[in-house]
Design a protein around this motif. Structure first.
Motif, short mmCIF file in Angstrom:
data_model
loop_
_atom_site.label_atom_id
_atom_site.label_comp_id
_atom_site.label_asym_id
_atom_site.label_seq_id
_atom_site.Cartn_x
_atom_site.Cartn_y
_atom_site.Cartn_z
N ASN A 61 0.85 -6.38 -32.49
CA ASN A 61 -0.22 -5.73 -32.15
C ASN A 61 -0.77 -5.33 -31.12
OD1 ASN A 61 -1.10 -8.18 -32.54
ND2 ASN A 61 -2.42 -7.02 -33.96
N ARG A 62 -0.97 -6.21 -29.65
CA ARG A 62 -1.26 -6.27 -28.41
C ARG A 62 -0.01 -5.75 -27.85
NH1 ARG A 62 -4.24 -11.94 -28.06
NH2 ARG A 62 -5.74 -11.49 -28.91
N GLY A 63 0.69 -5.55 -28.00
CA GLY A 63 2.46 -4.59 -26.95
C GLY A 63 2.78 -5.05 -26.47
N THR A 64 3.68 -6.67 -26.92
CA THR A 64 4.26 -7.64 -25.86
C THR A 64 5.86 -7.29 -27.37
OG1 THR A 64 2.66 -9.20 -26.06
CG2 THR A 64 5.12 -9.47 -25.64
N VAL A 65 7.08 -7.39 -26.53
CA VAL A 65 7.83 -6.95 -27.43
C VAL A 65 8.99 -8.44 -27.39
CG1 VAL A 65 10.54 -6.15 -27.51
CG2 VAL A 65 8.00 -4.37 -27.68
N ARG A 66 9.05 -8.77 -27.62
CA ARG A 66 9.67 -9.89 -27.99
C ARG A 66 11.47 -10.12 -28.88
NH1 ARG A 66 7.05 -14.40 -32.34
NH2 ARG A 66 7.63 -13.84 -33.64
N GLU A 67 12.46 -10.46 -27.95
CA GLU A 67 13.70 -10.51 -28.97
C GLU A 67 14.66 -12.04 -29.36
OE1 GLU A 67 18.79 -8.96 -27.48
OE2 GLU A 67 16.97 -9.21 -25.66
N LEU A 68 14.95 -11.97 -30.75
CA LEU A 68 15.21 -12.85 -30.99
C LEU A 68 16.94 -13.57 -30.48
CD1 LEU A 68 14.92 -15.56 -32.84
CD2 LEU A 68 15.98 -14.26 -34.32
N LYS A 69 16.73 -13.92 -29.53
CA LYS A 69 18.59 -14.83 -29.27
C LYS A 69 19.29 -16.24 -29.17
CE LYS A 69 18.82 -11.87 -25.11
NZ LYS A 69 18.71 -12.05 -23.41
N GLU A 70 19.55 -16.44 -30.28
CA GLU A 70 20.30 -17.78 -29.98
C GLU A 70 18.82 -18.83 -31.15
OE1 GLU A 70 21.78 -19.27 -26.11
OE2 GLU A 70 23.27 -17.61 -26.31
N ASN A 71 18.19 -17.97 -31.81
CA ASN A 71 17.03 -18.77 -32.28
C ASN A 71 16.22 -19.69 -31.82
OD1 ASN A 71 18.31 -18.52 -34.73
ND2 ASN A 71 19.57 -20.48 -34.53
N LYS A 72 15.77 -18.25 -30.30
CA LYS A 72 14.58 -18.39 -29.81
C LYS A 72 14.21 -17.49 -29.31
CE LYS A 72 16.65 -22.01 -27.12
NZ LYS A 72 17.41 -23.16 -26.23
N TYR A 73 12.97 -17.41 -29.05
CA TYR A 73 12.32 -15.99 -28.77
C TYR A 73 12.08 -16.08 -27.30
CZ TYR A 73 10.76 -14.75 -34.12
OH TYR A 73 11.86 -14.68 -35.04
N PHE A 74 12.40 -14.52 -26.53
CA PHE A 74 12.25 -14.21 -25.74
C PHE A 74 11.63 -12.95 -25.19
CE2 PHE A 74 15.75 -16.31 -25.31
CZ PHE A 74 16.22 -17.11 -24.83
N GLN A 126 4.65 -1.88 -15.55
CA GLN A 126 5.24 -1.10 -14.31
C GLN A 126 4.39 -1.27 -13.29
OE1 GLN A 126 6.30 2.63 -14.92
NE2 GLN A 126 7.97 3.06 -13.78
N ASN A 127 3.83 -0.48 -12.41
CA ASN A 127 3.01 -0.72 -11.20
C ASN A 127 1.48 0.19 -11.35
OD1 ASN A 127 4.33 -1.72 -9.33
ND2 ASN A 127 5.21 0.64 -8.00
N ALA A 128 1.30 0.48 -12.64
CA ALA A 128 0.67 1.50 -12.97
C ALA A 128 -0.04 0.87 -14.51
CB ALA A 128 0.60 3.04 -12.94
N SER A 129 0.15 -0.16 -14.37
CA SER A 129 -0.44 -0.49 -15.94
C SER A 129 0.75 -0.09 -17.05
CB SER A 129 -1.81 -0.82 -16.04
OG SER A 129 -2.17 -1.17 -15.00
N THR A 130 1.38 0.10 -16.55
CA THR A 130 2.43 1.25 -18.29
C THR A 130 3.81 0.08 -17.84
OG1 THR A 130 1.64 3.27 -17.33
CG2 THR A 130 3.76 2.96 -19.35
N SER A 131 3.26 -0.61 -19.39
CA SER A 131 4.55 -1.30 -19.74
C SER A 131 5.67 -0.72 -20.83
CB SER A 131 3.77 -2.75 -21.14
OG SER A 131 3.05 -3.53 -20.88
N LYS A 147 11.98 2.20 -22.54
CA LYS A 147 11.03 2.83 -23.93
C LYS A 147 10.15 2.17 -23.34
CE LYS A 147 13.52 5.23 -27.08
NZ LYS A 147 13.57 6.40 -27.24
N ASN A 148 9.27 3.39 -23.64
CA ASN A 148 7.09 2.95 -23.60
C ASN A 148 6.67 2.16 -24.30
OD1 ASN A 148 4.67 2.79 -22.88
ND2 ASN A 148 5.26 4.63 -21.67
N ILE A 149 5.55 1.25 -23.98
CA ILE A 149 5.23 0.00 -25.72
C ILE A 149 4.28 0.82 -26.65
CG2 ILE A 149 4.34 -2.30 -26.13
CD1 ILE A 149 6.96 -2.47 -24.95
N LEU A 150 3.52 2.14 -25.31
CA LEU A 150 2.77 2.64 -26.28
C LEU A 150 3.39 3.62 -27.25
CD1 LEU A 150 -0.31 3.28 -24.17
CD2 LEU A 150 -0.25 1.37 -25.36
N PRO A 151 3.92 4.29 -27.42
CA PRO A 151 4.67 4.76 -28.13
C PRO A 151 5.53 4.34 -29.65
CG PRO A 151 5.07 6.38 -26.92
CD PRO A 151 5.09 4.95 -26.38
#
Length: 111
Positions: A61-74, A80-85, A98-102
């Motif tokens: 809900n804060r805009g962090t994306v994590r991926e599950l690989k080999e039972n670990k989250y990355f 980006q430069n203008a604070s666009t995630s 993909k932009n995080i906000l949408p």
């Protein structure tokens, strides 16, 4: 033994909850580790699954994306430069930026 970024406690690499990998110059790689207790205390995020893509990912809900690989989250969020995630996701073998906000508006909904 690796060290948590926040609490500085040394643990085995398998005991960490979330990783971030940063490519450095001359081919070096810097890894950041966060233990489960610090992740829950510092972030306190609610995680929602991202569906429809090849990776097994979750968005908070804060805009962090994590991926599950080999039972670990990355952590795969890029800023980006203008604070666009943004994040790179793969669908049917095609990589997309993909932009995080949408993504948050689409997947971070209480059901």
């Amino acid at each position: 033994m690796e060290q948590c970024t926040f609490c500085k406690i040394e643990k085995l690499e398998d005991d960490f909850y979330m990783y971030s990998i940063h490519p450095m110059t001359k081919g070096r790689i810097q890894k950041g580790y966060v233990c489960k207790q610090c992740s829950e205390r510092m972030y306190g995020d609610k995680w929602y699954p991202i569906t429809g893509y090849d990776q097994k990912c979750e968005i908070s809900n804060r805009g962090t994306v994590r991926e599950l690989k080999e039972n670990k989250y990355f952590n795969i969020t890029h800023i980006q430069n203008a604070s666009t995630s943004y994040v790179r996701l793969t669908k049917n073998g095609k990589s997309m930026r993909k932009n995080i906000l949408p993504l948050m508006k689409r997947f971070c909904t209480e059901k």
